[in-house]
Structure formats: structure tokens, C-alpha cells
Design a protein around this motif. Sequence first.
Motif, PDB file in Angstrom:
ATOM      1  N   CYS A  51      -8.185  40.461 -20.628  1.00 20.62           N
ATOM      2  CA  CYS A  51      -8.999  39.353 -20.095  1.00 20.62           C
ATOM      3  C   CYS A  51     -10.396  39.875 -19.774  1.00 20.62           C
ATOM      4  N   VAL A  52     -11.352  38.967 -19.698  1.00 20.33           N
ATOM      5  CA  VAL A  52     -12.716  39.333 -19.367  1.00 20.33           C
ATOM      6  C   VAL A  52     -13.308  38.302 -18.409  1.00 20.33           C
ATOM      7  N   SER A  53     -14.116  38.783 -17.486  1.00 18.13           N
ATOM      8  CA  SER A  53     -14.825  37.891 -16.566  1.00 18.13           C
ATOM      9  C   SER A  53     -16.227  38.426 -16.367  1.00 18.13           C
ATOM     10  N   LEU A  54     -17.060  37.652 -15.700  1.00 15.64           N
ATOM     11  CA  LEU A  54     -18.336  38.154 -15.234  1.00 15.64           C
ATOM     12  C   LEU A  54     -18.072  39.382 -14.363  1.00 15.64           C
ATOM     13  N   GLY A  55     -18.958  40.366 -14.421  1.00 11.95           N
ATOM     14  CA  GLY A  55     -18.750  41.590 -13.662  1.00 11.95           C
ATOM     15  C   GLY A  55     -18.530  41.339 -12.183  1.00 11.95           C
ATOM     16  N   TRP A  56     -17.601  42.075 -11.605  1.00 11.27           N
ATOM     17  CA  TRP A  56     -17.254  41.889 -10.190  1.00 11.27           C
ATOM     18  C   TRP A  56     -18.298  42.534  -9.281  1.00 11.27           C
ATOM     19  N   VAL A  57     -18.463  41.942  -8.106  1.00  8.09           N
ATOM     20  CA  VAL A  57     -19.434  42.416  -7.109  1.00  8.09           C
ATOM     21  C   VAL A  57     -18.692  42.724  -5.814  1.00  8.09           C
ATOM     22  N   ASP A  58     -18.877  43.937  -5.305  1.00  9.15           N
ATOM     23  CA  ASP A  58     -18.256  44.298  -4.030  1.00  9.15           C
ATOM     24  C   ASP A  58     -19.275  44.180  -2.911  1.00  9.15           C
ATOM     25  N   MET A  59     -18.878  43.547  -1.809  1.00 10.39           N
ATOM     26  CA  MET A  59     -19.809  43.275  -0.716  1.00 10.39           C
ATOM     27  C   MET A  59     -19.653  44.209   0.479  1.00 10.39           C
ATOM     28  N   PHE A  60     -18.839  45.269   0.339  1.00 10.23           N
ATOM     29  CA  PHE A  60     -18.621  46.113   1.526  1.00 10.23           C
ATOM     30  C   PHE A  60     -18.137  47.481   1.063  1.00 10.23           C
ATOM     31  N   ALA A  61     -19.075  48.335   0.623  1.00  7.00           N
ATOM     32  CA  ALA A  61     -18.698  49.658   0.135  1.00  7.00           C
ATOM     33  C   ALA A  61     -19.584  50.726   0.770  1.00  7.00           C
ATOM     34  N   PHE A  62     -18.975  51.853   1.070  1.00  4.03           N
ATOM     35  CA  PHE A  62     -19.694  52.973   1.680  1.00  4.03           C
ATOM     36  C   PHE A  62     -19.985  53.999   0.590  1.00  4.03           C
ATOM     37  N   ALA A  63     -21.275  54.323   0.402  1.00  6.15           N
ATOM     38  CA  ALA A  63     -21.670  55.207  -0.691  1.00  6.15           C
ATOM     39  C   ALA A  63     -21.902  56.655  -0.258  1.00  6.15           C
ATOM     40  N   GLY A  64     -22.069  56.907   1.045  1.00  3.98           N
ATOM     41  CA  GLY A  64     -22.157  58.286   1.533  1.00  3.98           C
ATOM     42  C   GLY A  64     -23.525  58.931   1.441  1.00  3.98           C
ATOM     43  N   ASN A 177     -22.330  40.474   9.533  1.00  4.61           N
ATOM     44  CA  ASN A 177     -21.886  41.085  10.777  1.00  4.61           C
ATOM     45  C   ASN A 177     -20.377  41.222  10.770  1.00  4.61           C
ATOM     46  N   LYS A 178     -19.930  42.385  11.164  1.00  5.51           N
ATOM     47  CA  LYS A 178     -18.499  42.635  11.317  1.00  5.51           C
ATOM     48  C   LYS A 178     -18.115  42.213  12.732  1.00  5.51           C
ATOM     49  N   PRO A 179     -17.292  41.164  12.899  1.00  2.97           N
ATOM     50  CA  PRO A 179     -17.042  40.633  14.247  1.00  2.97           C
ATOM     51  C   PRO A 179     -16.018  41.466  15.026  1.00  2.97           C
ATOM     52  N   ARG A 226     -28.533  31.851   7.797  1.00  5.18           N
ATOM     53  CA  ARG A 226     -27.332  32.161   7.027  1.00  5.18           C
ATOM     54  C   ARG A 226     -26.636  33.373   7.619  1.00  5.18           C
ATOM     55  N   LEU A 227     -25.327  33.251   7.820  1.00  6.83           N
ATOM     56  CA  LEU A 227     -24.544  34.326   8.423  1.00  6.83           C
ATOM     57  C   LEU A 227     -23.267  34.528   7.630  1.00  6.83           C
ATOM     58  N   HIS A 228     -22.959  35.801   7.372  1.00  7.48           N
ATOM     59  CA  HIS A 228     -21.739  36.158   6.653  1.00  7.48           C
ATOM     60  C   HIS A 228     -20.921  37.096   7.530  1.00  7.48           C
ATOM     61  N   PHE A 229     -19.652  36.762   7.737  1.00  2.99           N
ATOM     62  CA  PHE A 229     -18.750  37.631   8.491  1.00  2.99           C
ATOM     63  C   PHE A 229     -18.062  38.598   7.540  1.00  2.99           C
ATOM     64  N   SER A 230     -18.166  39.885   7.848  1.00  4.44           N
ATOM     65  CA  SER A 230     -17.523  40.915   7.040  1.00  4.44           C
ATOM     66  C   SER A 230     -16.176  41.302   7.647  1.00  4.44           C
ATOM     67  N   ALA A 231     -15.167  41.408   6.789  1.00  6.80           N
ATOM     68  CA  ALA A 231     -13.874  41.986   7.162  1.00  6.80           C
ATOM     69  C   ALA A 231     -13.177  41.231   8.297  1.00  6.80           C
ATOM     70  N   THR A 252     -20.408  32.093   5.702  1.00  9.41           N
ATOM     71  CA  THR A 252     -19.460  32.564   4.707  1.00  9.41           C
ATOM     72  C   THR A 252     -18.731  33.772   5.285  1.00  9.41           C
ATOM     73  N   CYS A 253     -17.702  34.220   4.591  1.00  7.36           N
ATOM     74  CA  CYS A 253     -16.955  35.362   5.103  1.00  7.36           C
ATOM     75  C   CYS A 253     -16.200  36.049   3.979  1.00  7.36           C
ATOM     76  N   ASP A 254     -15.794  37.284   4.257  1.00 10.14           N
ATOM     77  CA  ASP A 254     -14.959  38.010   3.315  1.00 10.14           C
ATOM     78  C   ASP A 254     -13.802  38.668   4.049  1.00 10.14           C
ATOM     79  N   VAL A 255     -12.864  39.163   3.258  1.00 11.19           N
ATOM     80  CA  VAL A 255     -11.709  39.868   3.794  1.00 11.19           C
ATOM     81  C   VAL A 255     -11.424  41.046   2.880  1.00 11.19           C
ATOM     82  N   ALA A 256     -10.975  42.142   3.455  1.00 10.34           N
ATOM     83  CA  ALA A 256     -10.577  43.289   2.640  1.00 10.34           C
ATOM     84  C   ALA A 256      -9.399  42.899   1.761  1.00 10.34           C
TER      85      ALA A 256
END
Length: 420
Positions: A51-64, A177-179, A226-231, A252-256
Motif C-alpha cells: 500500500c502507499v499513502s502520502l508520507g507520514w508526519v510525526d509531531m513529537f520526536a526527540f532528535a538529540g 503544550n503537554k498537559p 490555536r492550541l495543540h495538546f501533545s500526548a 487539536t490534540c495527539d496521542v502516543a
Amino acid sequence: MNILLKAVTIYHPESEFHLQQQHIFIESGTITYIGPETREAEQVVEASGLCVSLGWVDMFAFAGEPGLEHKEDLESVAAAAAAGGFTELLCLPNVQPVVQTKGAVNFIKSKSAYLPVTLHPAAAITIDAEGKDLTEMIDLHRAGAIAFTDGLKPLQGADVLLKALQYVQMFNGLLLNKPEHTRLTNHGQMHEGEVSTRLGMKGMPAIAEEVMVTRDLQLLTYTGGRLHFSAISTAAAVDAIRKAKAQGLQVTCDVASYQAFFTDETILPFDTNYKVAPPFRSQADAEAIKEGLRDGTIDVLMSAHLPHDPEAKNLEFDLAEFGITNLETAFAVANTSLTGALSTEAIIEKFALNPRKILGLPASGLAVGEQANLTLFNPTKTWTPEVNKTKSKSKNSPFYGRSLTGAVVGIVHKGQMVLN
């Protein structure tokens, strides 16, 4: 290089070929044909169930990088992201020094220019992510920061969040913001409940998340923006955000992707690979997350990728750092734990489309004439992650040796193809 993606099922609701099986021909990074006719190519990608889709985007990654390259660097995080199907990442600012200057933003952008994954810098809301004085967000926005967050450090001061919400409206900016009320979770190790009591461990109560979600929504109502809740992780948080959306707030919000995989009752006690923040919570919370994903309250699934070196994890549970690596397993973990709750189509929407809408990224890359920005995957293939095959520098994951359903085949992005 010419590439033929042969007989792939397309997942892209904005395409006329949505849920159809077609051939995709790519020349020098540009899609030149989608349809039933096959063509000669230098490289052919063909597999059952592809299967193929538009490339995925991650909104919460630690790059170091910079400063914490022993945990992860930009090259290794890009390699892990590609292996996990992500073509773009929003990188948290919690490095050393914190991403809060135009130079830091430009460093990430320039160093990742030739990587197969696009790394988008998120800049800090406050100086050194200490929750006190605001950064120069207008300058950072102009330099290329696409969102603002203190990342792993939840904003505690209501006055600071209020000012930040007002400030970013000058350029329609996005705050994340991570609540978490950190005074209520101080020294906590896992979800507060019967299991934490039985194990004799200090708990992290659900109310610590819920009061902050409620507070932040009240401030958003007052200021606009605009506010987005992380995790997010609790049933009450999901319910509060659902009601706020019904009232028309721009929230908006996301979840792990792993949040509903385990509960506090199913983790292995005292195994630091299960120590995450927010913690794995109750079964009721897990069911509420699934319902929030089903009804659209939760917009995005993300990796919450937080790599750590052995010295940070191979400790007594109360001394070990929070977090697990999950870029390479994010899709499989979600696909496995959400079976029966979300369709493949809905899961892809929360990995590929919704993050783009929230971050203001173009939803292009899967049409004739566009630069290919694609994720290749098989939602029914079963596989087992192996610690010696990870692309990340760190190995802190509870999923090694565990059978998962849903495999990433590779990505095509920036004229490069990376296959697993």
C-alpha cells in the motif's frame, strides 16, 4: 533513477485513485504516471499487500542533536524515521542548547537538507524551556520554526501561556503544550491507581493532566488562537477536548501510538522500558482514547520517540528516565492495538493527513506532476522488532521480541528511496 511502484493500493482520500490498486511511476523524484499500465523502470518495488499513502508526519520526536548525540543525532533519527515510514518530523526543542535562536533553527534545517527525511524544527515557547520569559517567536517563525512548544517541559504558568497565545496570533502560529501539572506528578513513577498502591510506587494521578487541559482550554477561550495538546492520556482530557471542539475552539490534540497498547495492569512491573510520561493508564482511559480516535476528537497519532542511552535506563525504576523509542514501531503498535477500533484508512489519516493540516504543511506528494512524498506499507503483515536491527542509537523499547501487525516497506522522499 526511475522507480515503479507496482500494483500498490493507494490510501489518499484527496486522490481519484483512493483505495484503488494502481501502478505509480516516478522519474527523478517526480510522479509522472499513476494508472493501470506497467512501465519499465530501473527499480521495481513489488510485494503482496503493498500500500502507499502520502508520507507520514510525526509531531513529537526527540532528535538529540545538538548536545545529546549519545542518545540520538539528526542522521540516526532520520534513519529511524524512514524505517518507521515517516518522511517528515517535528523535532522537539529540548536539546542542548534549547532551540530558541534563528541559528539553532537554521542548523536543523541545513543539516537535514540532504537526509531522506525532512526535519522541521519546533522552537521553544520560553527561554531555555523554563516556563518564564517568552522567546522571540516572530523571529523564530520567520527563520523557519513551524510550531512552538517547550516540548518535554509542560507550561505551568497560566500567565505565560496566555501571553504566548496572544503573541502567536500575530502570525497565526501554533502552540503545542503537554498537559501536566508537575507539582501533582512530582516524584511519580506510574499511573496512580490500585497497581501503583500494590507495588508501593508513587503514582501520577490522572487529575494532573485533566486540570491542565481544563485550564488551557479556558485560556484559549479567553484569548483565541490555536492550541495543540501533545500526548494526552486520560478519559477526562479526551472528553474536555471533545466539548471544546463542539464549541468551536481551535484546539487539536495527539496521542502516543502506544498509549492504548498497555495499561498500568499489563506493564511488566519495574521494567524501565515501560516507564513513560504520561504513563500507561487504566483500561477505562485506554478505551476513551480509542473512542476519541474513532470520533475524531484525537486528531493525530504520533511516536513520542524519546531515546535514552543505557546509563539512563538501566537503573532502579524510580531513578530511570521516562520515555521509549518508537519511531520504527509507531505504525505497527497503533495498527496492532487499535484493531477493531480504527480502520487502516483512519489510522493513515492520523499519521499522514491531519498532522499536515495542523502544522500547515502541504498535502502534496501523491499526484502526477508532484515531487513524490510517499510511505509504503503493508497493514496486514506480521513482524517482530529486533533490538540488533534498530536504526536508532538507543534501545529503550518494550516492543522488541513482540509480534506486531503492520509493516513499513519504505519511503520515497526528496528524490530518495529508502527500503526496509
